[in-house]
Scaffold this motif. Structure first.
Motif, mmCIF file in Angstrom:
data_model
loop_
_atom_site.group_PDB
_atom_site.id
_atom_site.type_symbol
_atom_site.label_atom_id
_atom_site.label_comp_id
_atom_site.label_asym_id
_atom_site.label_seq_id
_atom_site.Cartn_x
_atom_site.Cartn_y
_atom_site.Cartn_z
ATOM 1 N N ALA A 150 13.753 5.800 0.746
ATOM 2 C CA ALA A 150 13.562 6.395 2.080
ATOM 3 C C ALA A 150 12.445 5.686 2.837
ATOM 4 C CB ALA A 150 13.248 7.887 1.941
ATOM 5 N N ALA A 151 11.343 5.393 2.134
ATOM 6 C CA ALA A 151 10.226 4.691 2.771
ATOM 7 C C ALA A 151 10.630 3.288 3.187
ATOM 8 C CB ALA A 151 9.035 4.647 1.817
ATOM 9 N N ALA A 152 11.422 2.613 2.347
ATOM 10 C CA ALA A 152 11.867 1.255 2.674
ATOM 11 C C ALA A 152 12.760 1.251 3.908
ATOM 12 C CB ALA A 152 12.597 0.650 1.480
ATOM 13 N N ILE A 161 2.955 6.103 -2.808
ATOM 14 C CA ILE A 161 4.083 6.913 -3.272
ATOM 15 C C ILE A 161 4.040 7.057 -4.788
ATOM 16 C CG2 ILE A 161 6.597 6.956 -3.531
ATOM 17 C CD1 ILE A 161 6.786 5.737 -0.746
ATOM 18 N N SER A 162 3.718 5.985 -5.489
ATOM 19 C CA SER A 162 3.655 6.034 -6.954
ATOM 20 C C SER A 162 2.541 6.954 -7.426
ATOM 21 C CB SER A 162 3.452 4.623 -7.512
ATOM 22 O OG SER A 162 4.528 3.775 -7.171
ATOM 23 N N VAL A 163 1.368 6.862 -6.789
ATOM 24 C CA VAL A 163 0.226 7.696 -7.185
ATOM 25 C C VAL A 163 0.515 9.170 -6.908
ATOM 26 C CG1 VAL A 163 -2.184 8.246 -6.668
ATOM 27 C CG2 VAL A 163 -1.474 5.860 -6.933
ATOM 28 N N ILE A 164 1.043 9.469 -5.718
ATOM 29 C CA ILE A 164 1.345 10.860 -5.365
ATOM 30 C C ILE A 164 2.425 11.425 -6.280
ATOM 31 C CG2 ILE A 164 2.287 12.352 -3.562
ATOM 32 C CD1 ILE A 164 0.965 10.498 -1.509
ATOM 33 N N SER A 165 3.435 10.607 -6.563
ATOM 34 C CA SER A 165 4.516 11.060 -7.441
ATOM 35 C C SER A 165 3.995 11.338 -8.845
ATOM 36 C CB SER A 165 5.623 9.999 -7.497
ATOM 37 O OG SER A 165 6.159 9.771 -6.210
ATOM 38 N N LEU A 166 3.087 10.495 -9.308
ATOM 39 C CA LEU A 166 2.497 10.696 -10.630
ATOM 40 C C LEU A 166 1.670 11.974 -10.658
ATOM 41 C CD1 LEU A 166 2.060 9.536 -13.492
ATOM 42 C CD2 LEU A 166 0.072 8.305 -12.588
ATOM 43 N N ALA A 167 0.903 12.218 -9.571
ATOM 44 C CA ALA A 167 0.071 13.414 -9.509
ATOM 45 C C ALA A 167 0.917 14.689 -9.466
ATOM 46 C CB ALA A 167 -0.843 13.350 -8.286
ATOM 47 N N LEU A 168 2.096 14.592 -8.810
ATOM 48 C CA LEU A 168 2.967 15.765 -8.713
ATOM 49 C C LEU A 168 3.929 15.877 -9.884
ATOM 50 C CD1 LEU A 168 3.866 15.625 -4.898
ATOM 51 C CD2 LEU A 168 2.173 17.085 -6.023
ATOM 52 N N GLY A 169 3.921 14.889 -10.755
ATOM 53 C CA GLY A 169 4.792 14.914 -11.921
ATOM 54 C C GLY A 169 6.262 14.729 -11.596
ATOM 55 N N VAL A 187 0.839 -1.205 0.000
ATOM 56 C CA VAL A 187 0.000 0.000 0.000
ATOM 57 C C VAL A 187 0.872 1.253 0.000
ATOM 58 C CG1 VAL A 187 -1.681 1.334 1.338
ATOM 59 C CG2 VAL A 187 -1.957 -1.137 1.096
ATOM 60 N N GLY A 188 1.944 1.254 0.789
ATOM 61 C CA GLY A 188 2.836 2.409 0.823
ATOM 62 C C GLY A 188 3.475 2.686 -0.522
ATOM 63 N N ALA A 189 3.936 1.625 -1.212
ATOM 64 C CA ALA A 189 4.547 1.803 -2.531
ATOM 65 C C ALA A 189 3.543 2.342 -3.536
ATOM 66 C CB ALA A 189 5.126 0.475 -3.014
#
Length: 277
Positions: free
Chosen positions: A231-233, A211-219, A206-208
Motif C-alpha cells: 500500500a505504501a509503495a 513500517i517495519s518498526v511499527i509492525s514489529l511493535a504492534l506484533g 525511511v518509510g519501509a
C-alpha cells in the motif's frame, strides 16, 4: 517551446509539490493509479500480445496521471475517464501517442532480450510473465547479473520517455523529436533530477523502516506487513507520478492550465478621482 535549466534544489521542490498535489486529491489520484495498475496487469496477463499491448499503452497511462495532477492543482477532481485522454484528442494525437508507446515497447523488449543473453531468459520470464521467484533463483549470480543489466539499461531508456508524453500532448511535438527533447531536458537538468531521485530513494528507505518498526511493535504478522508495504509503495508511486507534471512545467514552457495561477493580465491604471491632481 523553450527548454529551461533549473538549479539542483528544484529537485526538492518537485517532491514537495507532488506531495501537496497528492494531499489535495488523495482518493481520486490513488484510485486513478490503482485502476490503471489493475487494467495494465489484466492486459499483461494475456499471453504474449497482452504484455506488448501494456507496454505500448504505458506512455498514455503516464499522460493520464499528468493530466489528472494538472486538474488537481486547478481545484478539479480527476475522474477515471482521464485514462482515455489519449483517445479523445483527435487521430493525429492518438497516432503519435501510440507510436510513442510502440517505440517504448520495442526498446524495452530489446532490453529484456539483452538480459536474456546473460541468464537464458529467466529474469525476462519473471518480469514479463510473472513467473515465481524462488530463493535459489534469486541467489543465482547469472539471474542477479541479468536483473542489474536490465535495470541499468532501463534508466536511460526511461529518461527518453519521461517528458515525451507531455510534449506530444501539450506541445504537439512528433514522437521522435519529443524523445530527443525529453532526453535533453533530463541531461541539462541532471543535478535537479538526481536530487529528486535520491530524495525519493531516501523517503522509500525511511518509510519501509518505519513500517517495519511499527509492525514489529504492534506484533503484526508477515502478511500484514507485506500488505502495508504494498500500500505504501502504491501511494509513493502515485505521488512520484504526480511530481511529473511539475518537472515538465519547470523544464519547458508550460501551457497555462499547468500553472498554479491564471496568467497575469496587466490592468490599466486607475484614473485619479475627480478633484485630485
Amino acid at each position: 517551446m523553450k527548454l529551461h535549466i533549473v538549479p539542483a534544489q528544484t529537485g526538492f521542490t518537485w517532491v514537495k509539490l507532488g506531495v501537496q498535489a497528492f494531499r489535495r486529491q488523495p482518493m481520486a489520484l490513488a484510485a486513478l493509479f490503482f485502476l490503471s495498475f489493475v487494467s495494465m496487469s489484466l492486459l499483461a496477463s494475456v499471453p504474449v500480445l497482452g504484455s506488448i499491448a501494456s507496454l505500448v499503452l504505458l506512455p498514455s497511462v503516464t499522460l493520464a496521471m499528468m493530466v489528472a495532477t494538472g486538474e488537481s492543482i486547478q481545484g478539479q477532481t480527476p475522474t477515471p475517464a482521464l485514462l482515455l485522454v489519449t483517445f479523445r484528442k483527435g487521430r493525429q494525437h492518438l497516432r503519435h501517442m501510440l507510436l510513442l508507446g510502440v517505440l517504448y515497447a520495442v526498446g524495452f523488449l530489446g532490453i529484456m532480450g539483452i538480459s536474456a543473453l546473460v541468464d537464458g531468459g529467466r529474469f525476462a520470464q519473471v518480469y514479463m510473465d510473472g513467473a515465481p521467484v524462488t530463493q535459489q533463483l534469486a541467489s543465482d549470480p547469472s539471474f542477479q547479473k541479468a536483473m542489474w543489466t536490465a535495470t541499468l539499461l532501463s534508466l536511460p531508456w526511461s529518461l527518453l520517455f519521461w517528458h515525451a508524453p507531455g510534449l506530444v500532448h501539450w506541445h504537439g511535438i512528433p514522437p521522435v523529436k519529443a524523445l530527443f527533447f525529453s532526453l535533453m531536458a533530463c541531461v541539462r537538468n541532471v543535478s535537479a533530477c538526481l536530487v529528486f531521485l535520491f530524495t525519493w530513494l531516501g523517503i522509500g528507505v525511511v518509510g519501509a523502516m518505519l513500517i517495519s518498526v511499527i509492525s514489529l511493535a504492534l506484533g503484526l504478522g508477515g502478511e500484514a506487513v507485506g500488505s502495508l508495504l504494498v500500500a505504501a509503495a502504491m501511494m509513493m508511486a502515485t505521488t512520484i507520478l504526480a511530481c511529473a507534471v511539475f518537472i515538465f512545467r519547470d523544464c519547458f514552457e508550460p501551457p497555462e492550465r499547468l500553472t498554479h495561477e491564471p496568467p497575469h493580465t496587466p490592468q490599466p491604471p486607475t484614473p485619479p478621482a475627480a478633484g485630485q491632481d
